[in-house]
Design a protein around this motif. Structure first.
Motif, PDB file in Angstrom:
ATOM      1  N   SER A   7      53.500 122.746  64.262  1.00 40.88           N
ATOM      2  CA  SER A   7      52.997 122.320  62.960  1.00 40.88           C
ATOM      3  C   SER A   7      52.512 120.866  63.011  1.00 40.88           C
ATOM      4  CB  SER A   7      54.061 122.545  61.880  1.00 40.88           C
ATOM      5  OG  SER A   7      53.444 122.856  60.639  1.00 40.88           O
ATOM      6  N   GLY A   8      52.288 120.276  61.849  1.00 46.70           N
ATOM      7  CA  GLY A   8      51.730 118.928  61.827  1.00 46.70           C
ATOM      8  C   GLY A   8      52.691 117.919  62.423  1.00 46.70           C
ATOM      9  N   THR A   9      53.977 118.054  62.108  1.00 52.54           N
ATOM     10  CA  THR A   9      54.970 117.106  62.604  1.00 52.54           C
ATOM     11  C   THR A   9      55.006 117.119  64.129  1.00 52.54           C
ATOM     12  OG1 THR A   9      56.292 117.575  60.652  1.00 52.54           O
ATOM     13  CG2 THR A   9      57.386 116.399  62.440  1.00 52.54           C
ATOM     14  N   LEU A  43      51.985 115.416  65.544  1.00 50.51           N
ATOM     15  CA  LEU A  43      52.130 113.958  65.440  1.00 50.51           C
ATOM     16  C   LEU A  43      53.033 113.446  66.552  1.00 50.51           C
ATOM     17  CD1 LEU A  43      52.691 113.578  61.580  1.00 50.51           C
ATOM     18  CD2 LEU A  43      50.838 112.494  62.856  1.00 50.51           C
ATOM     19  N   TRP A  73      53.569 109.411  53.919  1.00 52.88           N
ATOM     20  CA  TRP A  73      54.513 110.510  54.082  1.00 52.88           C
ATOM     21  C   TRP A  73      55.778 109.949  54.743  1.00 52.88           C
ATOM     22  CZ3 TRP A  73      54.937 114.101  58.715  1.00 52.88           C
ATOM     23  CH2 TRP A  73      55.777 115.184  58.435  1.00 52.88           C
ATOM     24  N   HIS A 128      56.444 109.584  58.792  1.00 51.69           N
ATOM     25  CA  HIS A 128      55.599 108.921  59.798  1.00 51.69           C
ATOM     26  C   HIS A 128      56.355 107.898  60.653  1.00 51.69           C
ATOM     27  CE1 HIS A 128      51.397 109.861  57.913  1.00 51.69           C
ATOM     28  NE2 HIS A 128      51.771 110.760  58.793  1.00 51.69           N
ATOM     29  N   HIS A 133      45.246 109.301  56.868  1.00 49.11           N
ATOM     30  CA  HIS A 133      45.332 110.647  56.300  1.00 49.11           C
ATOM     31  C   HIS A 133      43.906 111.189  56.188  1.00 49.11           C
ATOM     32  CE1 HIS A 133      49.541 110.162  54.405  1.00 49.11           C
ATOM     33  NE2 HIS A 133      49.322 109.078  55.119  1.00 49.11           N
ATOM     34  N   ASN A 190      48.924 111.707  51.134  1.00 50.40           N
ATOM     35  CA  ASN A 190      50.276 111.973  50.642  1.00 50.40           C
ATOM     36  C   ASN A 190      51.058 110.660  50.714  1.00 50.40           C
ATOM     37  OD1 ASN A 190      52.880 112.821  50.148  1.00 50.40           O
ATOM     38  ND2 ASN A 190      53.036 114.134  51.949  1.00 50.40           N
ATOM     39  N   ASP A 250      45.878 112.262  60.524  1.00 56.51           N
ATOM     40  CA  ASP A 250      46.873 113.257  60.157  1.00 56.51           C
ATOM     41  C   ASP A 250      46.202 114.174  59.147  1.00 56.51           C
ATOM     42  OD1 ASP A 250      49.008 114.742  59.358  1.00 56.51           O
ATOM     43  OD2 ASP A 250      50.244 113.062  58.676  1.00 56.51           O
ATOM     44  N   ALA A 285      46.816 117.326  57.177  1.00 61.50           N
ATOM     45  CA  ALA A 285      47.788 118.346  56.747  1.00 61.50           C
ATOM     46  C   ALA A 285      47.243 119.193  55.603  1.00 61.50           C
ATOM     47  CB  ALA A 285      49.093 117.673  56.333  1.00 61.50           C
ATOM     48  N   TYR A 286      46.050 118.863  55.118  1.00 60.44           N
ATOM     49  CA  TYR A 286      45.570 119.526  53.888  1.00 60.44           C
ATOM     50  C   TYR A 286      44.114 119.948  53.947  1.00 60.44           C
ATOM     51  CZ  TYR A 286      49.937 117.589  52.232  1.00 60.44           C
ATOM     52  OH  TYR A 286      51.263 117.289  52.101  1.00 60.44           O
ATOM     53  N   SER A 290      47.943 120.474  60.600  1.00 66.28           N
ATOM     54  CA  SER A 290      49.001 121.385  60.151  1.00 66.28           C
ATOM     55  C   SER A 290      48.372 122.582  59.468  1.00 66.28           C
ATOM     56  CB  SER A 290      49.895 120.647  59.150  1.00 66.28           C
ATOM     57  OG  SER A 290      50.736 121.575  58.487  1.00 66.28           O
ATOM     58  N   ALA A 320      50.523 124.490  57.724  1.00 65.26           N
ATOM     59  CA  ALA A 320      51.598 124.834  56.793  1.00 65.26           C
ATOM     60  C   ALA A 320      51.048 125.098  55.391  1.00 65.26           C
ATOM     61  CB  ALA A 320      52.630 123.706  56.759  1.00 65.26           C
ATOM     62  N   LYS A 321      50.218 124.179  54.909  1.00 66.01           N
ATOM     63  CA  LYS A 321      49.758 124.287  53.515  1.00 66.01           C
ATOM     64  C   LYS A 321      48.584 125.230  53.381  1.00 66.01           C
ATOM     65  CE  LYS A 321      52.493 120.868  53.328  1.00 66.01           C
ATOM     66  NZ  LYS A 321      53.355 120.001  52.608  1.00 66.01           N
ATOM     67  N   ARG A 326      55.500 126.987  61.664  1.00 64.68           N
ATOM     68  CA  ARG A 326      55.246 125.828  62.527  1.00 64.68           C
ATOM     69  C   ARG A 326      53.982 126.001  63.385  1.00 64.68           C
ATOM     70  NH1 ARG A 326      56.633 122.909  59.676  1.00 64.68           N
ATOM     71  NH2 ARG A 326      57.155 121.184  61.032  1.00 64.68           N
TER      72      ARG A 326
HETATM   73  N1  PMP Z   1      51.545 114.898  57.407  1.00 67.17           N
HETATM   74  C1  PMP Z   1      51.550 114.855  56.081  1.00 67.17           C
HETATM   75  C2  PMP Z   1      50.836 113.755  55.391  1.00 67.17           C
HETATM   76  C3  PMP Z   1      52.211 115.840  55.353  1.00 67.17           C
HETATM   77  O1  PMP Z   1      52.208 115.775  54.021  1.00 67.17           O
HETATM   78  C4  PMP Z   1      52.862 116.878  56.039  1.00 67.17           C
HETATM   79  C5  PMP Z   1      53.565 117.951  55.280  1.00 67.17           C
HETATM   80  N2  PMP Z   1      54.498 117.533  54.375  1.00 67.17           N
HETATM   81  C6  PMP Z   1      52.814 116.880  57.430  1.00 67.17           C
HETATM   82  C7  PMP Z   1      52.147 115.871  58.084  1.00 67.17           C
HETATM   83  C8  PMP Z   1      53.405 117.897  58.351  1.00 67.17           C
HETATM   84  O2  PMP Z   1      54.021 118.983  57.883  1.00 67.17           O
HETATM   85  P1  PMP Z   1      54.375 120.191  58.828  1.00 67.17           P
HETATM   86  O3  PMP Z   1      55.104 119.653  60.005  1.00 67.17           O
HETATM   87  O4  PMP Z   1      55.206 121.072  57.976  1.00 67.17           O
HETATM   88  O5  PMP Z   1      53.080 120.818  59.222  1.00 67.17           O
END
Ligand code: PMP
Length: 402
Positions: free
Chosen positions: A105-107, A110, A133, A136, A182, A187, A215, A217-218, A248, A250-251, A259
């Motif tokens: 996933s995004g985390t 990163l 966020w 970070h 971002h 966020n 980053d 994520a959206y 990511s 996720a969203k 993930r």
């Molecule tokens: N970066 C930002 C700015 C986010 O808002 C999020 C989700 N909250 C993530 C990264 C990563 O989320 P995830 O690991 O669930 O993909």
């Protein structure tokens, strides 16, 4: 006595602590505006129909097995994610200077990106926006960065971007600092730079020898349009920057717990791609060895099939449009009641979150007296609003600021 007797309690993670308080609250009209996940107008989580369809297809496919994926993941996912980010006209993709790596996933993306940058030695300082966020700093410091700093971002008085502050802070950053940006739908503020401001940021990053780390994520979730939401990243790509970007799913796929993510790496010279991939292979190997398959196959299959991709784009639009309509609804109600302050920022902001400008006292009151849960900084998840609770939330915000 235990060897671990001296281990102290770590501080709680705000967003999860808030969620627990919400779950434990027995008040019938309680509202959760905390954790960042999509909710339908009925206040329920949403599994996207195209995801359900893929899961049924995968479950029925007896040619699939549970063998390991390669260390760098499921290639159809990584390449499709990279194209989705950089776009079909991407110069770096066409020239073979860009590559994708499936991450957790995004985390996870990163973390892998940060660890790689920390290991190659030049990069020891990272800057992210203030606020940003909550994860970070933790990710970059744990990945081996020595120093975490912030650049100014939110002007609380104007409830808008502090662009002059941002530029001044970047101008003072030492060369080779990593600048976290971002990609869209910032966020927690929901405020993004304009295209003209992005150009100035890019000029400064180039001039000062800084390193951009996006980053994302959206993508698609902000405006409902994948291309529009990738504008900033593609602009940097068009100028020939070296950069990395954590993506990511996720969203935008609603695949929070699966993930699914990708790390896109863009270099100036295609000759560095293979050495970089081989180093990241060792880094991942020592970390989690290889990523999980299920979500990657869902996203990878959808993105490689035009008809499924169209279906998915429809789902993104549904989510983005519902958020935008909640923004209008909340602003309208507050303005109608003549709630003190200005509320245009609620509709000016973009993405899942709104930075309401509510101070700590107002936030405490909303939680303690009205059972409306939001982060201390005043961030609300717009998806927590729906046609059943928006009147209640507006009325309570009015009460706590009046
Ligand atoms: N970066 C930002 C700015 C986010 O808002 C999020 C989700 N909250 C993530 C990264 C990563 O989320 P995830 O690991 O669930 O993909």
């Amino acid at each position: 006595t235990s060897k671990f007797a001296s281990v102290e309690n770590a501080p709680p993670i705000e967003v999860f602590a808030l969620n627990k308080a919400y779950v434990d609250d027995t008040f019938p009209q309680k509202v959760n505006l905390g954790v960042g996940a999509y909710r339908t107008d009925e206040g329920k989580p949403w599994v996207l129909p195209v995801v359900r369809q893929m899961e049924q297809q995968l479950a029925a496919d007896e040619t699939l097995n549970k063998e390991y994926l390669p260390v760098l993941g499921y290639e159809p996912l990584a390449s499709a994610a990279t194209s989705m980010l950089l776009g079909s006209d991407s110069p770096s993709l066409k020239e073979g200077r860009a590559t994708g790596i499936q991450c957790l996933s995004g985390t996870g993306a990163l973390r892998v990106g940060a660890e790689f940058l920390a290991r190659i030695g030049k990069h020891t300082v990272v800057y992210s926006s203030n606020p940003t966020w909550g994860n970070h700093s933790l990710v970059f410091l744990n990945a081996g960065f020595e120093t975490y700093r912030s650049y100014r971002y939110w002007d609380a008085a104007k409830k808008a971007l502090d662009f002059d502050g941002l530029m001044e802070d970047l101008r003072n950053a030492p060369a080779n600092s990593v600048i976290l940006l971002h990609a869209c739908a910032h966020n927690p503020t929901g405020v993004d730079p304009t295209q003209d401001q992005w150009k100035q940021i890019a000029d400064l990053i180039e001039e000062r020898g800084l390193f951009p780390f996006f980053d994302s994520a959206y993508q698609g979730f902000a405006s409902g349009d994948l291309d529009r939401d990738a504008w900033a990243v593609r602009y940097f790509d068009s100028r020939g920057f070296e950069m990395v970007c954590a993506q990511s799913f996720a969203k935008n796929f609603g695949l929070y717990n699966e993930r699914v993510g990708n790390l896109t790496f863009v270099a100036k010279d295609r000759a560095v791609i293979e050495p970089v991939r081989s180093q990241i292979t060792l880094l991942v190997r020592a970390n989690y060895s290889n990523p999980p398959n299920h979500g990657a196959r869902i996203v990878g299959t959808v993105l490689n099939n035009p008809a499924l991709t169209e279906q998915w784009k429809g789902h993104i639009k549904t989510m983005a449009d519902r958020i935008i309509s909640m923004r209008h609804g909340l602003r309208e109600r507050l303005e109608k009641m003549e709630t003190p302050g200005t509320w245009n920022h609620i509709t000016d902001q973009i993405g899942m979150f709104s930075f309401t400008g509510l101070g700590p006292l107002a936030v405490d009151k909303l939680i303690a007296e009205h059972h409306i849960y939001l982060l201390k900084g005043g961030r609300i998840n717009m998806c927590g609003l729906n046609t059943n609770n928006i009147d209640y939330v507006a009325k309570c915000i009015h009460e706590v600021v009046t």
